[in-house]
Design a protein around this motif. Structure first.
Motif, PDB file in Angstrom:
ATOM      1  N   PHE A 130      64.566 145.964   2.236  1.00 57.38           N
ATOM      2  CA  PHE A 130      63.657 145.486   3.281  1.00 57.38           C
ATOM      3  C   PHE A 130      62.334 146.237   3.241  1.00 57.38           C
ATOM      4  O   PHE A 130      61.254 145.647   3.372  1.00 57.38           O
ATOM      5  N   CYS A 131      62.411 147.546   3.071  1.00 58.10           N
ATOM      6  CA  CYS A 131      61.199 148.377   3.068  1.00 58.10           C
ATOM      7  C   CYS A 131      60.334 148.062   1.845  1.00 58.10           C
ATOM      8  O   CYS A 131      59.104 147.967   1.956  1.00 58.10           O
ATOM      9  N   VAL A 132      60.950 147.886   0.682  1.00 60.47           N
ATOM     10  CA  VAL A 132      60.200 147.569  -0.539  1.00 60.47           C
ATOM     11  C   VAL A 132      59.491 146.227  -0.386  1.00 60.47           C
ATOM     12  O   VAL A 132      58.313 146.076  -0.762  1.00 60.47           O
ATOM     13  N   VAL A 133      60.198 145.236   0.174  1.00 61.96           N
ATOM     14  CA  VAL A 133      59.596 143.914   0.384  1.00 61.96           C
ATOM     15  C   VAL A 133      58.392 144.016   1.313  1.00 61.96           C
ATOM     16  O   VAL A 133      57.308 143.484   1.029  1.00 61.96           O
ATOM     17  N   TYR A 134      58.565 144.729   2.430  1.00 63.93           N
ATOM     18  CA  TYR A 134      57.475 144.866   3.410  1.00 63.93           C
ATOM     19  C   TYR A 134      56.281 145.604   2.806  1.00 63.93           C
ATOM     20  O   TYR A 134      55.133 145.149   2.921  1.00 63.93           O
ATOM     21  N   VAL A 135      56.540 146.753   2.181  1.00 64.49           N
ATOM     22  CA  VAL A 135      55.447 147.579   1.640  1.00 64.49           C
ATOM     23  C   VAL A 135      54.710 146.834   0.534  1.00 64.49           C
ATOM     24  O   VAL A 135      53.466 146.903   0.446  1.00 64.49           O
ATOM     25  N   THR A 136      55.444 146.120  -0.302  1.00 61.90           N
ATOM     26  CA  THR A 136      54.793 145.370  -1.388  1.00 61.90           C
ATOM     27  C   THR A 136      53.836 144.325  -0.833  1.00 61.90           C
ATOM     28  O   THR A 136      52.711 144.153  -1.338  1.00 61.90           O
ATOM     29  N   ILE A 137      54.253 143.639   0.215  1.00 57.80           N
ATOM     30  CA  ILE A 137      53.401 142.608   0.820  1.00 57.80           C
ATOM     31  C   ILE A 137      52.127 143.224   1.406  1.00 57.80           C
ATOM     32  O   ILE A 137      51.010 142.797   1.098  1.00 57.80           O
ATOM     33  N   VAL A 138      52.300 144.245   2.250  1.00 58.91           N
ATOM     34  CA  VAL A 138      51.131 144.789   2.962  1.00 58.91           C
ATOM     35  C   VAL A 138      50.235 145.602   2.041  1.00 58.91           C
ATOM     36  O   VAL A 138      48.998 145.632   2.222  1.00 58.91           O
ATOM     37  N   TYR A 139      50.803 146.248   1.033  1.00 57.25           N
ATOM     38  CA  TYR A 139      49.999 147.117   0.164  1.00 57.25           C
ATOM     39  C   TYR A 139      48.968 146.317  -0.613  1.00 57.25           C
ATOM     40  O   TYR A 139      47.791 146.694  -0.688  1.00 57.25           O
ATOM     41  N   PHE A 140      49.421 145.206  -1.181  1.00 59.27           N
ATOM     42  CA  PHE A 140      48.504 144.436  -2.032  1.00 59.27           C
ATOM     43  C   PHE A 140      47.644 143.471  -1.222  1.00 59.27           C
ATOM     44  O   PHE A 140      46.520 143.157  -1.613  1.00 59.27           O
ATOM     45  N   MET A 141      48.143 142.993  -0.068  1.00 60.89           N
ATOM     46  CA  MET A 141      47.314 142.120   0.761  1.00 60.89           C
ATOM     47  C   MET A 141      46.157 142.874   1.393  1.00 60.89           C
ATOM     48  O   MET A 141      45.087 142.304   1.632  1.00 60.89           O
ATOM     49  N   THR A 142      46.370 144.164   1.658  1.00 61.14           N
ATOM     50  CA  THR A 142      45.301 144.966   2.281  1.00 61.14           C
ATOM     51  C   THR A 142      44.426 145.667   1.249  1.00 61.14           C
ATOM     52  O   THR A 142      43.573 146.479   1.608  1.00 61.14           O
ATOM     53  N   SER A 143      44.661 145.370  -0.027  1.00 64.75           N
ATOM     54  CA  SER A 143      43.826 145.898  -1.124  1.00 64.75           C
ATOM     55  C   SER A 143      43.805 147.417  -1.179  1.00 64.75           C
ATOM     56  O   SER A 143      42.738 148.039  -1.299  1.00 64.75           O
ATOM     57  N   GLN A 144      44.984 148.010  -1.082  1.00 69.94           N
ATOM     58  CA  GLN A 144      45.079 149.450  -1.314  1.00 69.94           C
ATOM     59  C   GLN A 144      44.915 149.699  -2.817  1.00 69.94           C
ATOM     60  O   GLN A 144      44.947 148.761  -3.611  1.00 69.94           O
ATOM     61  N   PRO A 145      44.721 150.944  -3.243  1.00 72.60           N
ATOM     62  CA  PRO A 145      44.434 151.214  -4.666  1.00 72.60           C
ATOM     63  C   PRO A 145      45.477 150.584  -5.594  1.00 72.60           C
ATOM     64  O   PRO A 145      46.667 150.882  -5.480  1.00 72.60           O
ATOM     65  N   PRO A 146      45.074 149.700  -6.489  1.00 71.87           N
ATOM     66  CA  PRO A 146      46.020 149.007  -7.380  1.00 71.87           C
ATOM     67  C   PRO A 146      46.456 149.879  -8.549  1.00 71.87           C
ATOM     68  O   PRO A 146      46.272 149.517  -9.724  1.00 71.87           O
ATOM     69  N   GLU A 147      47.002 151.008  -8.231  1.00 68.12           N
ATOM     70  CA  GLU A 147      47.458 151.953  -9.253  1.00 68.12           C
ATOM     71  C   GLU A 147      48.952 152.204  -9.051  1.00 68.12           C
ATOM     72  O   GLU A 147      49.387 152.495  -7.927  1.00 68.12           O
TER      73      GLU A 147
END
Length: 588
Positions: free
Chosen positions: A424-441
């Motif tokens: 659940f946490c991986v799914v949530y973090v993956t969605i919000v991390y890339f939608m909010t344009s955090q560093p793509p590293e």
């Protein structure tokens, strides 16, 4: 301890009872049918067999299960979920689960409670069948009908904490008649003795206690009344000579001659509060038979037996498999949580869309980081608060009856939800991390995810501690309230330097602070290039400025991870000891 104010020893077959061994050789079936609703009858029996007789071969275990289900009339319900069974069927399943290990002694707490008259008769008939097979059956029963009362062979009655009758049920009415207490014709003898004990026929308690010598005498079928009661009997015989004559004839009849092979079944009526007329009863049966593990039925001390039916490692895997099956079948626990993480992830991603690399929106991005901690904390904590309180009744029964050790159970239960929470946490973090344009590293994403995962695991541990230490009502209220200080000292609302010196120690206990600091470092630390700026001036264009504003310029990501792991381990150990304490307090 429920024996406060009392001293003495308990003997089993003239040998001092070894409590640990006795618990292994006995089983306790509670009044309420404490069963797992998400298991079928066959699955429940299989789990019980693996835990209680794990040393036997699978083929032998299956044969034992089939024999028990056939005997108890549950064979055709093997595929039925326990939640779909009737009251009588649930009671029989509760008995079947304990019969797996073939205990010589079985205790029942009001086995007919909540059953209709037909189911009551079937239940007591079953207990008598078990008794005739060589087991000692001891139970309390609430207000038995005359039909049920006839099935008992021995009665033990208490009034005001003193024994007023002990002996054969067939001798109850004649014995009371000798004391001037004549049971009316067609009156239920069980109801009559309860009425007598409650004082409906005058205060006869003292007379009955003296006649039976407070339980030291035993009124046996086919034998004269104890010598100590002769004076009282003679007084009653003057008023009821015909009763005494018939009684004397009965006690000399050859057909009532006692032998060592008779089944000994008894009923115990207990009047705990005379004013309320509360009554209970007890059934005892004992006959030596070859098909029962009769180490306790011998005249010698019970042989040494292992504490559990299988190793603690096997217990762990069996309980873990069962817990994972529960999670798969619990729609609310699984799919609703997954849906909530996806939905909130999309909502947050849309709200903070594409702000991660904008120097003009750093403060909003910090709000996003803090909300991550808040969401992961509450979703992880609130679910686990209910884990132990809901499991406690079944845990009490299974642990008390030596199904498994508390260590194996706790380890399995606490680990069973970690894979799902991770997903659940991986799914949530993956969605919000890339939608909010955090560093793509990849390294930064891994660090961000690790901090979020550990925060969710620690929040789970907080929920376990609260659930193990408190009841549901207190836990649901106190857990969010207790989390407020952790949020206040997280470093988002007030920087570390602005906190008064005498309160700074709280920041070191706040796992939210370590999680927030870890995600902030993953986002703005480790020499990140300057951010884009869509306006003329961006104060936080340089990521170092943001860390300085948060007082994190000298923070160490590794320290944050180590601190979260340490808090996680401390809380898990604390939850175990709280659960252990709660088990002991419930038994006392």
């Amino acid at each position: 301890n429920r024996t406060k104010g009392l001293k003495g020893d308990i003997y089993v077959n003239d040998s001092l009872r070894n409590l640990s061994q006795f618990r292994k050789l006995s089983a306790y079936i509670m009044q309420d049918n404490q069963l797992h609703a998400n298991l079928t009858v066959d699955e429940a029996m299989t789990v019980a067999a693996k835990l209680k007789i794990g040393s036997k071969k699978p083929k032998d275990r299956e044969q034992i299960i089939n024999e028990i289900l056939d005997t108890l009339g549950l064979r055709e319900h093997r595929s039925t979920m326990t939640s779909g069974l009737s009251g009588g069927q649930k009671k029989r399943l509760s008995i079947a689960l304990e019969l797996v290990s073939n205990p010589p002694v079985m205790f029942f707490d009001e086995p007919t409670s909540g059953l209709d008259s037909s189911s009551c008769f079937q239940c007591i008939s079953l207990l008598k069948t078990l008794a005739s097979g060589g087991r000692t059956i001891i139970c309390t029963i609430h207000q038995p009908s005359a039909r049920l009362f006839e099935m008992f062979d021995q009665l033990y009655t208490l009034a005001d904490g003193q024994c007023v009758y002990q002996g054969s049920t067939k001798q109850l009415v004649p014995f009371l008649a000798t004391l001037g207490l004549q049971c009316p014709s067609y009156h239920n003898p069980a109801s009559f003795i309860i009425e007598v004990a409650c004082g409906e026929y005058g205060d006869n308690t003292k007379k009955l206690v003296q006649a039976i010598d407070n339980g030291k005498q035993d009124i046996k079928l086919g034998e004269p009344f104890p010598e100590r009661t002769k004076e009282v009997m003679n007084n009653g015989a003057e008023k009821y000579p015909e009763t005494q004559k018939n009684l004397n004839e009965n006690t000399t009849d050859d057909k009532f001659t006692s032998t060592s092979n008779n089944i000994h079944i008894g009923f115990e009526g207990v009047v705990t509060e005379v004013s309320k007329g509360v009554s209970n009863g007890s059934l005892m049966a004992n006959e030596k038979a070859e098909n029962v593990d009769s180490s306790l039925l011998e005249n010698s001390t019970p042989a040494q037996q292992p504490r559990y039916g299988t190793s603690q490692l096997n217990q762990f895997f069996i309980i873990l498999k069962r817990a994972l099956l529960f999670s798969r079948r619990d729609w609310t626990l699984m799919y609703l949580r997954l849906f909530a993480h996806i939905l909130v992830g999309l909502l947050i991603g849309a709200l903070y869309y594409d702000i991660g690399n904008d120097g003009n929106k750093v403060l909003s991005n910090l709000g996003f980081l803090f909300f991550n901690m808040l969401f992961l904390m509450y979703t992880s904590m609130t679910i686990t608060i209910l884990s132990f309180p809901l499991e406690m009744p079944v845990l009490l029964k299974e642990n008390f009856n030596r199904w498994y050790s508390l260590k194996s159970y706790y380890l399995a239960i606490t680990l069973s939800d970690l894979p799902f929470q991770t997903i659940f946490c991986v799914v949530y973090v993956t969605i919000v991390y890339f939608m909010t344009s955090q560093p793509p590293e990849t390294p930064r994403f891994g660090m961000f995810l690790a901090a979020c995962l550990l925060v969710s695991f620690v929040a789970q541990s907080v929920g376990l501690v609260v659930g193990a230490a408190m009841n549901v009502q207190n836990g649901v209220f106190l857990a969010p309230v207790m989390s407020v200080p952790f949020l206040l000292f997280s470093g988002f609302f007030v920087s570390f330097d602005a906190i008064p010196i005498y309160l700074r120690w709280i920041t070191y206990l706040s796992y939210i602070r370590y999680g927030f600091e870890g995600t902030a470092l993953a986002t703005y630390g480790f020499n990140r290039p300057k951010l884009m700026c869509s306006v003329q001036y961006c104060h936080f264009k340089d990521p170092t400025t943001t860390l300085e504003e948060l007082d994190m310029q000298h923070a160490d990501y590794n320290v944050d991870i180590i601190a979260l792991i340490a808090i996680f381990l401390v809380l898990r150990i604390t939850a175990y000891f709280f659960l252990r304490w709660k088990l002991k307090s419930n038994r006392a």
